[in-house]
Each structure stands twice: as C-alpha cells, then as structure tokens.
Design a protein around this motif. Structure first.
Motif, PDB file in Angstrom:
ATOM      1  N   LEU A   1      -7.985   1.302   6.156  1.00  0.00           N
ATOM      2  CA  LEU A   1      -8.945   2.221   5.556  1.00  0.00           C
ATOM      3  C   LEU A   1     -10.030   1.550   4.719  1.00  0.00           C
ATOM      4  O   LEU A   1     -10.926   2.231   4.221  1.00  0.00           O
TER       5      LEU A   1
ATOM      6  N   ALA B   1     -13.690   2.715   5.033  1.00  0.00           N
ATOM      7  CA  ALA B   1     -13.772   4.059   5.621  1.00  0.00           C
ATOM      8  C   ALA B   1     -14.701   4.937   4.797  1.00  0.00           C
ATOM      9  O   ALA B   1     -14.778   4.810   3.573  1.00  0.00           O
TER      10      ALA B   1
ATOM     11  N   VAL C   1     -16.523   9.011   4.237  1.00  0.00           N
ATOM     12  CA  VAL C   1     -16.728  10.434   4.498  1.00  0.00           C
ATOM     13  C   VAL C   1     -17.990  10.810   3.744  1.00  0.00           C
ATOM     14  O   VAL C   1     -18.018  10.798   2.507  1.00  0.00           O
TER      15      VAL C   1
ATOM     16  N   ARG D   1     -12.408  14.934   0.488  1.00  0.00           N
ATOM     17  CA  ARG D   1     -12.012  14.776   1.898  1.00  0.00           C
ATOM     18  C   ARG D   1     -11.588  13.338   2.194  1.00  0.00           C
ATOM     19  O   ARG D   1     -10.659  13.104   2.979  1.00  0.00           O
ATOM     20  N   LEU D   2     -12.254  12.377   1.566  1.00  0.00           N
ATOM     21  CA  LEU D   2     -11.861  10.984   1.753  1.00  0.00           C
ATOM     22  C   LEU D   2     -10.482  10.740   1.150  1.00  0.00           C
ATOM     23  O   LEU D   2      -9.640  10.064   1.756  1.00  0.00           O
TER      24      LEU D   2
ATOM     25  N   LEU E   1      -7.913  12.062   3.463  1.00  0.00           N
ATOM     26  CA  LEU E   1      -7.760  11.180   4.627  1.00  0.00           C
ATOM     27  C   LEU E   1      -6.885   9.982   4.284  1.00  0.00           C
ATOM     28  O   LEU E   1      -5.978   9.620   5.049  1.00  0.00           O
ATOM     29  N   VAL E   2      -7.143   9.362   3.141  1.00  0.00           N
ATOM     30  CA  VAL E   2      -6.355   8.202   2.719  1.00  0.00           C
ATOM     31  C   VAL E   2      -4.895   8.591   2.545  1.00  0.00           C
ATOM     32  O   VAL E   2      -3.983   7.900   3.038  1.00  0.00           O
TER      33      VAL E   2
ATOM     34  N   GLU F   1      -3.242  11.036   3.873  1.00  0.00           N
ATOM     35  CA  GLU F   1      -2.626  11.383   5.157  1.00  0.00           C
ATOM     36  C   GLU F   1      -2.288  10.139   5.982  1.00  0.00           C
ATOM     37  O   GLU F   1      -1.179  10.013   6.527  1.00  0.00           O
ATOM     38  N   ARG F   2      -3.214   9.204   6.060  1.00  0.00           N
ATOM     39  CA  ARG F   2      -2.982   7.997   6.865  1.00  0.00           C
ATOM     40  C   ARG F   2      -1.827   7.157   6.307  1.00  0.00           C
ATOM     41  O   ARG F   2      -1.002   6.635   7.061  1.00  0.00           O
TER      42      ARG F   2
END
Length: 344
Positions: A273, A276, A278, A304-305, A308-309, A311-312
């Motif tokens: 990440l 990465a 957003v 949102r970022l 994402l972090v 979740e991954r």
C-alpha cells in the motif's frame, strides 16, 4: 462574549479545509468563566496544534484553541517536577528540559502537538510513554465549570489511551505536571537507538530520535499529515508467533503476558500500500503508517483511504488496524466506521 466563525485549515496539520461555527484562542485562564457561561449548550472541541485530528465534517459548535503558556520547576531530592501549561509546544518542552540538564523526555522528541494533548493520547515513542513521567493533570470540567486535578492513576493511561479519550472528553487540560528522576538511564531498546550504546547521553538520544523521525516522517508544513494514522496492533502471542513463521521479518514486541505488539507500518507496507492514493490522499512512500494530503484532499478521501488500508491488512494478515488519529464530526468525536457510514 462574541464568537466568530473560522476556517480550521490553520489549526490541523492535515491541512483539510473544514470550518468551525465558532472559534476562540484561549491565552489566559481568566477567560474560562466567561467562555464557559457563554458557550453553554454548544458542542465543544478543544484543540492544541491539531496534529492528531481528522475533521470529517464542519464543526457546528465552539472550537477552543489552547494557547496557555508557562513552565514552573520544583526541585525535589530525587527528581525535577515540571508543571507545564497545556498550550506549550511538546517538542520545545523536550528541548528546553534537556538544555536545563533535566533528561528523561528525549525519546519523545519531535512528537507534534501541545503539552495539553499529550495525556489524551498518552503519547509514546521508542519505548517511552508519557505515563512514565506524568504526576498529575489539571483540567477544566466543561460540564460543571470547575477545575479538577487528576493523579496519574486517575488518568487510566493505556496504549495511546487515557480517561480523557473516554469518560472525561469534556475536560480541557490546563496543565500537566511531569516528574523527571535525577537518576537517568537511556532507553535504547528500539531501532536505531540501540546503536548508540549504554554510554549514550540524553542529547545524543534526542538527536538520533530527531534524525530518525525526520528521515521517515513528512513535515506537515510541506505535506499535510497527522503523524501515525494507525496504532500498532496488539494480538495474542500465539497469533504473533504464527505470523512470524509466515513472515520472518515481521517486527514483534512483547507487551503484557500472552500479548504481543506488531508494527502497523510494516503490515501496511507488506500489503503493497505504500504510495496508494484515493483522491488527494495517499499512503506515504517512505513511512506507510502515515497518510498524507498530496494537495486538495478532502476528509472523504482520507476516510476512504483509511478504510482501504484497514481492509487490505485484515485480508492479508487477519489483523484489524485501529486508527490512532482522533476523528471529529460536526458535534464531537467519532470513529472510522461511523464516519464512513456518513459518506455520500
């Protein structure tokens, strides 16, 4: 007392352009009775330098920016006792205490923010936490209008946690009293500090901490950020050992019996990440624990970022990260899931 609306951009290091319906700079304690009476019924947010906050919406109440200044030193037989006003800059306090020949805080150098914010998070770095030095905290109870003194035990310090993040969020921290023992030993168990050796001086430790942080962490004046966005997760030792077998380079630190702490930045990095993005928000390319504003980022981008972090990392390691940054909606403190639920 007259209040004025204001942009919060100068008061948060993320550089997000949210607004406050009302904003006041607190420079004298004598302001408090009038402020308290005039602001009854308003949502209240107390700010220092805004270095650990993410505004998720315009704030609909009063933002009170703590700018109380002053340091008083009392010398005991075995320690120096420093009563420090809440609006003092934390790093400047660290440098000042070392210059006065009073070591102890050097591992906490360059942590952004004010002294008043330090007990809320129980700030810590390189094996040292504020709780080790905190003797008492003085606060103003926004519900009753009274001043309250908290012992270190009353503060209920935990990892990046305290009573001021939970049941006492309506307290404005006026001062923090620190006890620095005269018998000093360097704390060198983390990272590059171990290279210094046991003969290291407090100033050498401070210099190494500053150099390390400056090499890894972006300057908020250049690239908006709120420092470490996520806490280092604590898991049961059996899970940490299983992860270590699968990922031999995973940093693991023992904490309490049966529990181990993992390096969140390492987990985010290994999840691929770094860099990465957003919208205008991104994961820093040098330190994956830091989310940054590349310019024009909105709070929605950052949220949102962060999702994402989280979740991954959970998909890859089975570990759920928890934000360290405090999130504020229109009326007060919120959390990541609640803030995400409010996104359009």
């Amino acid at each position: 007392m007259q209040f004025t609306s204001a942009s919060l951009a100068p008061y948060n290091t993320f550089g997000l352009t949210q607004t406050a319906e009302q904003l006041v700079l607190l420079t004298e304690r004598e302001q408090l009775p009038h402020l308290w009476q005039a602001a009854q019924g308003m949502p209240l947010l107390v700010m220092g330098e805004g270095s650990n906050v993410l505004f998720t919406a315009p704030f609909t109440g009063l933002v009170l920016v703590n700018r109380l200044k002053g340091i008083t030193v009392t010398e005991a037989e075995d320690a120096w006792v420093l009563k420090v006003e809440g609006g003092e800059n934390w790093h400047q306090l660290v440098c000042w205490s070392l210059a006065q020949g009073m070591p102890g805080l050097e591992n906490l150098a360059l942590i952004p923010g004010t002294v008043g914010a330090s007990p809320i998070q129980n700030i810590g770095a390189y094996g040292v936490e504020l709780a080790q030095f905190c003797q008492q905290v003085e606060s103003f109870d926004w519900h009753s209008g009274e001043t309250h003194v908290w012992s270190a035990a009353d503060c209920a310090f935990g990892y990046r946690d305290s009573v001021f993040k939970r049941g006492a969020r309506h307290h404005l921290i006026l001062s923090v009293t620190l006890r620095l023992p005269k018998v000093w030993q360097p704390v060198l168990g983390y990272g590059p500090l171990a290279e210094l050796g046991e003969q290291a001086t407090a100033l050498q430790v401070c210099d190494r901490v500053c150099a390390t942080r400056q090499a890894k962490l972006p300057d908020p004046a250049v690239l908006g950020n709120a420092g470490s966005f996520f806490k280092n997760p604590t898991v049961v030792t059996a899970q940490a050992e299983a992860l270590k077998l699968a990922w031999p380079t995973l940093p693991v630190f023992a904490t309490t019996p049966g529990r181990s702490k993992l390096a969140a930045g390492w987990l985010i990095d290994k999840a691929g990440l770094k860099g990465a993005r957003v919208g205008g928000a991104g994961v820093h390319t040098e330190q994956a624990l830091v989310l940054v504003n590349h310019g024009g980022a909105t709070s929605d981008d950052v949220l949102r970022l962060a999702a994402l972090v989280r979740e991954r990392v959970e998909q890859l390691f089975g570990v759920r990260l928890e934000p360290e940054v405090r999130m504020m909606n229109g009326e007060g403190e919120t959390h990541l899931d609640e803030a995400l639920a409010c996104l359009s």
